[in-house]
Design a protein around this motif. Structure first.
Motif, PDB file in Angstrom:
ATOM      1  N   LEU A 175       0.824  -1.209   0.000  1.00 15.00           N
ATOM      2  CA  LEU A 175       0.000   0.000   0.000  1.00 15.00           C
ATOM      3  C   LEU A 175       0.861   1.264   0.000  1.00 15.00           C
ATOM      4  CD1 LEU A 175      -2.702  -1.199   2.522  1.00 15.00           C
ATOM      5  CD2 LEU A 175      -3.101  -0.610   0.110  1.00 15.00           C
ATOM      6  N   ASN A 176       1.930   1.242   0.786  1.00 18.45           N
ATOM      7  CA  ASN A 176       2.831   2.393   0.830  1.00 18.45           C
ATOM      8  C   ASN A 176       3.494   2.629  -0.522  1.00 18.45           C
ATOM      9  OD1 ASN A 176       2.261   2.877   3.514  1.00 18.45           O
ATOM     10  ND2 ASN A 176       4.001   1.708   4.251  1.00 18.45           N
ATOM     11  N   LEU A 177       3.892   1.556  -1.185  1.00 21.16           N
ATOM     12  CA  LEU A 177       4.478   1.704  -2.523  1.00 21.16           C
ATOM     13  C   LEU A 177       3.478   2.309  -3.495  1.00 21.16           C
ATOM     14  CD1 LEU A 177       6.565  -1.579  -2.880  1.00 21.16           C
ATOM     15  CD2 LEU A 177       7.436   0.766  -2.728  1.00 21.16           C
ATOM     16  N   GLY A 178       2.229   1.896  -3.383  1.00 19.01           N
ATOM     17  CA  GLY A 178       1.192   2.462  -4.238  1.00 19.01           C
ATOM     18  C   GLY A 178       0.989   3.944  -3.992  1.00 19.01           C
ATOM     19  N   PHE A 179       0.938   4.336  -2.722  1.00 17.46           N
ATOM     20  CA  PHE A 179       0.756   5.744  -2.395  1.00 17.46           C
ATOM     21  C   PHE A 179       1.981   6.554  -2.841  1.00 17.46           C
ATOM     22  CE2 PHE A 179      -1.645   8.310   1.087  1.00 17.46           C
ATOM     23  CZ  PHE A 179      -1.705   9.416   0.258  1.00 17.46           C
ATOM     24  N   LEU A 180       3.167   5.993  -2.634  1.00 17.20           N
ATOM     25  CA  LEU A 180       4.387   6.673  -3.093  1.00 17.20           C
ATOM     26  C   LEU A 180       4.387   6.855  -4.605  1.00 17.20           C
ATOM     27  CD1 LEU A 180       7.307   5.232  -0.949  1.00 17.20           C
ATOM     28  CD2 LEU A 180       6.630   7.631  -1.177  1.00 17.20           C
ATOM     29  N   TYR A 181       3.913   5.854  -5.321  1.00 18.31           N
ATOM     30  CA  TYR A 181       3.819   5.958  -6.779  1.00 18.31           C
ATOM     31  C   TYR A 181       2.961   7.152  -7.174  1.00 18.31           C
ATOM     32  CZ  TYR A 181       1.942   5.190 -11.431  1.00 18.31           C
ATOM     33  OH  TYR A 181       1.530   5.380 -12.731  1.00 18.31           O
ATOM     34  N   TYR A 182       1.778   7.254  -6.578  1.00 20.09           N
ATOM     35  CA  TYR A 182       0.878   8.356  -6.922  1.00 20.09           C
ATOM     36  C   TYR A 182       1.456   9.714  -6.508  1.00 20.09           C
ATOM     37  CZ  TYR A 182      -2.913   5.417  -8.535  1.00 20.09           C
ATOM     38  OH  TYR A 182      -3.677   4.538  -9.262  1.00 20.09           O
ATOM     39  N   ALA A 183       2.073   9.781  -5.331  1.00 19.70           N
ATOM     40  CA  ALA A 183       2.662  11.042  -4.874  1.00 19.70           C
ATOM     41  C   ALA A 183       3.824  11.457  -5.771  1.00 19.70           C
ATOM     42  CB  ALA A 183       3.122  10.912  -3.427  1.00 19.70           C
ATOM     43  N   TRP A 184       4.644  10.482  -6.170  1.00 17.38           N
ATOM     44  CA  TRP A 184       5.760  10.755  -7.077  1.00 17.38           C
ATOM     45  C   TRP A 184       5.243  11.244  -8.430  1.00 17.38           C
ATOM     46  CZ3 TRP A 184      10.930  10.792  -6.152  1.00 17.38           C
ATOM     47  CH2 TRP A 184      11.772  10.881  -7.261  1.00 17.38           C
ATOM     48  N   LYS A 185       4.251  10.547  -8.941  1.00 17.14           N
ATOM     49  CA  LYS A 185       3.672  10.942 -10.228  1.00 17.14           C
ATOM     50  C   LYS A 185       3.048  12.331 -10.132  1.00 17.14           C
ATOM     51  CE  LYS A 185       0.638   9.494 -13.931  1.00 17.14           C
ATOM     52  NZ  LYS A 185      -0.334   8.564 -14.449  1.00 17.14           N
ATOM     53  N   LEU A 186       2.375  12.615  -9.036  1.00 22.96           N
ATOM     54  CA  LEU A 186       1.778  13.931  -8.846  1.00 22.96           C
ATOM     55  C   LEU A 186       2.845  15.018  -8.883  1.00 22.96           C
ATOM     56  CD1 LEU A 186      -0.809  15.578  -8.144  1.00 22.96           C
ATOM     57  CD2 LEU A 186      -0.216  15.213  -5.732  1.00 22.96           C
ATOM     58  N   LYS A 187       3.984  14.754  -8.262  1.00 23.18           N
ATOM     59  CA  LYS A 187       5.041  15.756  -8.189  1.00 23.18           C
ATOM     60  C   LYS A 187       5.788  15.911  -9.516  1.00 23.18           C
ATOM     61  CE  LYS A 187       8.173  18.582  -6.653  1.00 23.18           C
ATOM     62  NZ  LYS A 187       7.887  19.993  -6.776  1.00 23.18           N
ATOM     63  N   PHE A 188       6.113  14.808 -10.168  1.00 20.56           N
ATOM     64  CA  PHE A 188       7.053  14.862 -11.287  1.00 20.56           C
ATOM     65  C   PHE A 188       6.467  14.583 -12.665  1.00 20.56           C
ATOM     66  CE2 PHE A 188       9.760  13.891  -7.584  1.00 20.56           C
ATOM     67  CZ  PHE A 188      10.545  15.022  -7.627  1.00 20.56           C
ATOM     68  N   ASN A 189       5.264  13.997 -12.727  1.00 25.13           N
ATOM     69  CA  ASN A 189       4.733  13.624 -14.040  1.00 25.13           C
ATOM     70  C   ASN A 189       3.206  13.646 -14.036  1.00 25.13           C
ATOM     71  OD1 ASN A 189       4.821  12.787 -16.710  1.00 25.13           O
ATOM     72  ND2 ASN A 189       4.899  10.621 -16.169  1.00 25.13           N
ATOM     73  N   SER A 190       2.639  14.747 -13.572  1.00 24.66           N
ATOM     74  CA  SER A 190       1.185  14.764 -13.407  1.00 24.66           C
ATOM     75  C   SER A 190       0.477  15.319 -14.628  1.00 24.66           C
ATOM     76  CB  SER A 190       0.812  15.578 -12.166  1.00 24.66           C
ATOM     77  OG  SER A 190       1.171  16.923 -12.341  1.00 24.66           O
ATOM     78  N   ASP A 191      -0.763  14.908 -14.752  1.00 24.79           N
ATOM     79  CA  ASP A 191      -1.665  15.499 -15.732  1.00 24.79           C
ATOM     80  C   ASP A 191      -2.886  15.995 -14.952  1.00 24.79           C
ATOM     81  OD1 ASP A 191      -3.423  13.299 -15.323  1.00 24.79           O
ATOM     82  OD2 ASP A 191      -2.481  12.173 -16.936  1.00 24.79           O
ATOM     83  N   GLU A 192      -3.950  16.356 -15.641  1.00 23.51           N
ATOM     84  CA  GLU A 192      -5.113  16.934 -14.959  1.00 23.51           C
ATOM     85  C   GLU A 192      -5.874  15.941 -14.084  1.00 23.51           C
ATOM     86  OE1 GLU A 192      -6.117  15.330 -18.882  1.00 23.51           O
ATOM     87  OE2 GLU A 192      -4.778  16.963 -18.378  1.00 23.51           O
ATOM     88  N   THR A 193      -5.609  14.638 -14.227  1.00 17.51           N
ATOM     89  CA  THR A 193      -6.324  13.638 -13.425  1.00 17.51           C
ATOM     90  C   THR A 193      -5.503  13.078 -12.263  1.00 17.51           C
ATOM     91  OG1 THR A 193      -5.615  11.779 -14.818  1.00 17.51           O
ATOM     92  CG2 THR A 193      -7.636  12.940 -15.475  1.00 17.51           C
ATOM     93  N   THR A 194      -4.227  13.372 -12.207  1.00 20.61           N
ATOM     94  CA  THR A 194      -3.351  12.742 -11.220  1.00 20.61           C
ATOM     95  C   THR A 194      -3.714  13.103  -9.786  1.00 20.61           C
ATOM     96  OG1 THR A 194      -1.569  12.804 -12.859  1.00 20.61           O
ATOM     97  CG2 THR A 194      -0.946  12.294 -10.608  1.00 20.61           C
ATOM     98  N   ALA A 195      -4.054  14.347  -9.531  1.00 15.88           N
ATOM     99  CA  ALA A 195      -4.384  14.754  -8.162  1.00 15.88           C
ATOM    100  C   ALA A 195      -5.608  13.994  -7.646  1.00 15.88           C
ATOM    101  CB  ALA A 195      -4.618  16.263  -8.100  1.00 15.88           C
TER     102      ALA A 195
END
Length: 132
Positions: A84-104
């Protein structure tokens, strides 16, 4: 009496709350600004908020490991919490470095799943013990 284990569960929720709400606040930043509600993306900017989400998620991952590290839980919790932590880290990383309008919003939605499944895993681990 308030047991230390219950305080640890409160600490998990306390640490989970900022990245959960800030992800939603990023998604709704224009609405908060228009309504003059001083949410973090409005007061400090979206990029600062994305960094805060990532850093709080790292902190959350550490806090979520504490039940295992202090002997409160076993191998099932360790495995579930780690995934679960890896999943949350994935989303947080993507939000910071590679986000689009749906990432948040995806980050926000995963945070709900993260907390719910984390506590389900905690219950499963409590009733089913596996040797490490």
């Amino acid at each position: 009496e308030i047991h230390a284990y219950s305080l640890l569960l409160v600490l998990i929720i306390f640490t989970w709350t900022p990245p959960h709400f800030w992800a939603l606040a990023i998604h709704r930043e224009k609405d908060y600004a228009k309504a003059e509600i001083p949410m973090l993306p409005v007061t400090h900017g979206v990029e600062f908020t994305k960094t805060s989400v990532l850093l709080y998620t790292v902190l959350l991952c550490i806090v979520c490991l504490l039940p295992y590290l202090i002997g409160m839980t076993g191998a099932i919790y360790l495995a579930g919490s780690s995934l679960l932590n890896l999943g949350f880290l994935y989303y947080a990383w993507k939000l910071k470095f590679n986000s689009d309008e749906t990432t948040a919003m995806k980050t926000f939605k995963f945070s709900i799943i993260h907390l719910m499944v984390l506590f389900v895993v905690l219950l499963v681990d409590h009733y089913i013990t596996l040797p490490l």
